[in-house]
Design a protein around this motif. Structure first.
Motif, PDB file in Angstrom:
ATOM      1  N   GLU A   1     -30.690   9.539  19.032  1.00 37.01           N
ATOM      2  CA  GLU A   1     -29.498   9.110  19.771  1.00 37.01           C
ATOM      3  C   GLU A   1     -28.837   7.927  19.066  1.00 37.01           C
ATOM      4  O   GLU A   1     -27.603   7.864  18.943  1.00 37.01           O
ATOM      5  CB  GLU A   1     -29.879   8.710  21.204  1.00 37.01           C
TER       6      GLU A   1
ATOM      7  N   LYS B   1     -28.933  14.810  14.593  1.00 32.52           N
ATOM      8  CA  LYS B   1     -28.916  15.523  15.867  1.00 32.52           C
ATOM      9  C   LYS B   1     -27.637  16.348  15.959  1.00 32.52           C
ATOM     10  O   LYS B   1     -26.597  15.951  15.433  1.00 32.52           O
ATOM     11  CB  LYS B   1     -28.992  14.539  17.035  1.00 32.52           C
TER      12      LYS B   1
ATOM     13  N   HIS C   1     -25.602  16.722  18.258  1.00 33.98           N
ATOM     14  CA  HIS C   1     -24.498  16.084  18.959  1.00 33.98           C
ATOM     15  C   HIS C   1     -23.405  15.623  17.993  1.00 33.98           C
ATOM     16  O   HIS C   1     -22.251  15.442  18.397  1.00 33.98           O
ATOM     17  CB  HIS C   1     -24.997  14.872  19.754  1.00 33.98           C
TER      18      HIS C   1
ATOM     19  N   GLY D   1     -33.139  27.732  23.834  1.00 31.11           N
ATOM     20  CA  GLY D   1     -33.312  26.541  24.652  1.00 31.11           C
ATOM     21  C   GLY D   1     -34.401  26.700  25.686  1.00 31.11           C
ATOM     22  O   GLY D   1     -34.482  25.929  26.641  1.00 31.11           O
TER      23      GLY D   1
ATOM     24  N   THR E   1     -25.505  19.104  25.937  1.00 28.89           N
ATOM     25  CA  THR E   1     -26.641  19.133  26.863  1.00 28.89           C
ATOM     26  C   THR E   1     -26.219  19.536  28.269  1.00 28.89           C
ATOM     27  O   THR E   1     -27.016  19.438  29.196  1.00 28.89           O
ATOM     28  CB  THR E   1     -27.316  17.749  26.930  1.00 28.89           C
ATOM     29  N   CYS E   2     -24.987  20.004  28.426  1.00 29.40           N
ATOM     30  CA  CYS E   2     -24.493  20.413  29.744  1.00 29.40           C
ATOM     31  C   CYS E   2     -24.885  21.861  30.003  1.00 29.40           C
ATOM     32  O   CYS E   2     -24.483  22.755  29.247  1.00 29.40           O
ATOM     33  CB  CYS E   2     -22.983  20.246  29.810  1.00 29.40           C
TER      34      CYS E   2
ATOM     35  N   LEU F   1     -30.173  25.402  28.914  1.00 30.27           N
ATOM     36  CA  LEU F   1     -31.375  24.720  28.461  1.00 30.27           C
ATOM     37  C   LEU F   1     -32.452  24.775  29.534  1.00 30.27           C
ATOM     38  O   LEU F   1     -32.179  25.063  30.696  1.00 30.27           O
ATOM     39  CB  LEU F   1     -31.054  23.265  28.121  1.00 30.27           C
TER      40      LEU F   1
ATOM     41  N   THR G   1     -34.227  22.141  30.437  1.00 29.31           N
ATOM     42  CA  THR G   1     -34.307  20.844  31.110  1.00 29.31           C
ATOM     43  C   THR G   1     -32.939  20.517  31.686  1.00 29.31           C
ATOM     44  O   THR G   1     -31.908  20.978  31.184  1.00 29.31           O
ATOM     45  CB  THR G   1     -34.733  19.728  30.144  1.00 29.31           C
TER      46      THR G   1
ATOM     47  N   GLY H   1     -31.579  17.300  32.257  1.00 24.69           N
ATOM     48  CA  GLY H   1     -30.857  16.194  31.640  1.00 24.69           C
ATOM     49  C   GLY H   1     -31.774  15.007  31.441  1.00 24.69           C
ATOM     50  O   GLY H   1     -32.916  14.996  31.898  1.00 24.69           O
TER      51      GLY H   1
ATOM     52  N   PHE I   1     -29.291  10.804  26.908  1.00 22.10           N
ATOM     53  CA  PHE I   1     -28.059  11.487  26.522  1.00 22.10           C
ATOM     54  C   PHE I   1     -26.818  10.644  26.816  1.00 22.10           C
ATOM     55  O   PHE I   1     -25.728  10.966  26.349  1.00 22.10           O
ATOM     56  CB  PHE I   1     -27.931  12.820  27.271  1.00 22.10           C
TER      57      PHE I   1
END
Length: 254
Positions: A48, A85, A87, A140, A230-231, A237, A239, A241, A245
């Motif tokens: 991150e 990552k 992102h 995922g 990650t939405c 996914l 998980t 959240g 994030f």
């Protein structure tokens, strides 16, 4: 050290768009936000911080430059983020919003074209390298929600309770890595629909504001783009959240 570097880069970037004192206060708020505890203190969350360094470095180097050394350095910074990552694939969209809101420039204009072409080529090269190493299939795990409708009804309420409130108040922090043993079906409750309506209304207001080049809309929307990978509404996914994030999205809050 990485977190301190991110805060210094953020201060340097914000000075372009805010008064110096305001930029300093914003960077200080970002530095001490309680919701950053997971991202900063967990060794496994180092990605991150690395993506944040990449995003802010690209923002500083590629926002307003015609110099080739800055372009090369910015693209190298983007490549480093992509290797840290996924992102980082959002960085060009973040940069495009910044160009439009603050400068009134579009990615296809002559002055900006080579920046976005360069970022596209870097992104394609990274995707090709990843595919060669790990293959094209990406999984995922078992999706947390049973359907996109359940995700649309379940995730907004989660975001308000576990993202918005802990960010604003510094309370209710909880590192929760729960994975769905069986896919979750969300009951169509009134609170779920209210949360969804709140999220859609906020997003709609931000999009209208960005179209009109309102700066408040940029701060509300552009950093939040880093939540998209990650939405569960977009990516199924296993998980729901995690607070880590929120590291880049909270730039807007600060």
């Amino acid at each position: 050290l990485l977190h301190a570097a991110v805060c210094l880069l953020l201060f340097s970037a914000l000075k372009r768009y805010l008064e110096r004192d305001a930029a300093g206060v914003a960077a200080l708020i970002f530095a001490i936000l309680p919701v950053h505890a997971e991202a900063v203190s967990y060794l496994t969350s180092r990605s991150e911080l690395l993506v944040a360094l990449s995003a802010l470095g690209c923002w500083l180097l590629l926002s307003a430059t015609r110099a080739r050394p800055r372009l090369v350095a910015g693209l190298a910074c983007f490549a480093a983020g992509l290797l840290s990552k996924e992102h980082a694939f959002v960085i060009p969209a973040f940069l495009a919003l910044s160009d439009w809101v603050f400068e009134g420039r579009r990615p296809w204009e002559a002055s900006r074209r080579r920046v976005y072409i360069g970022m596209t080529l870097v992104a394609l090269a990274t995707l090709a390298a990843r595919t060669a190493v790990i293959g094209a299939k990406v999984s995922g795990g078992v999706p947390f929600f049973a359907s996109r409708l359940d995700a649309a009804l379940g995730w907004p309420g989660f975001a308000l309770r576990h993202y918005a409130w802990p960010t604003a108040a510094g309370l209710g922090l909880c590192a929760d890595f729960t994975r769905a043993g069986s896919r979750l079906v969300v009951a169509a409750s009134a609170s779920a629909w209210l949360s969804l309506a709140t999220l859609l209304a906020g997003a709609g207001a931000c999009l209208i504001g960005v179209a009109k080049r309102r700066r408040w809309a940029f701060w509300a929307l552009a950093p939040s783009l880093f939540l998209l990978p990650t939405c569960p509404l977009l990516v199924p996914l296993d998980t729901l959240g995690a607070e880590r994030f929120l590291y880049l999205p909270t730039i807007g809050w600060a």
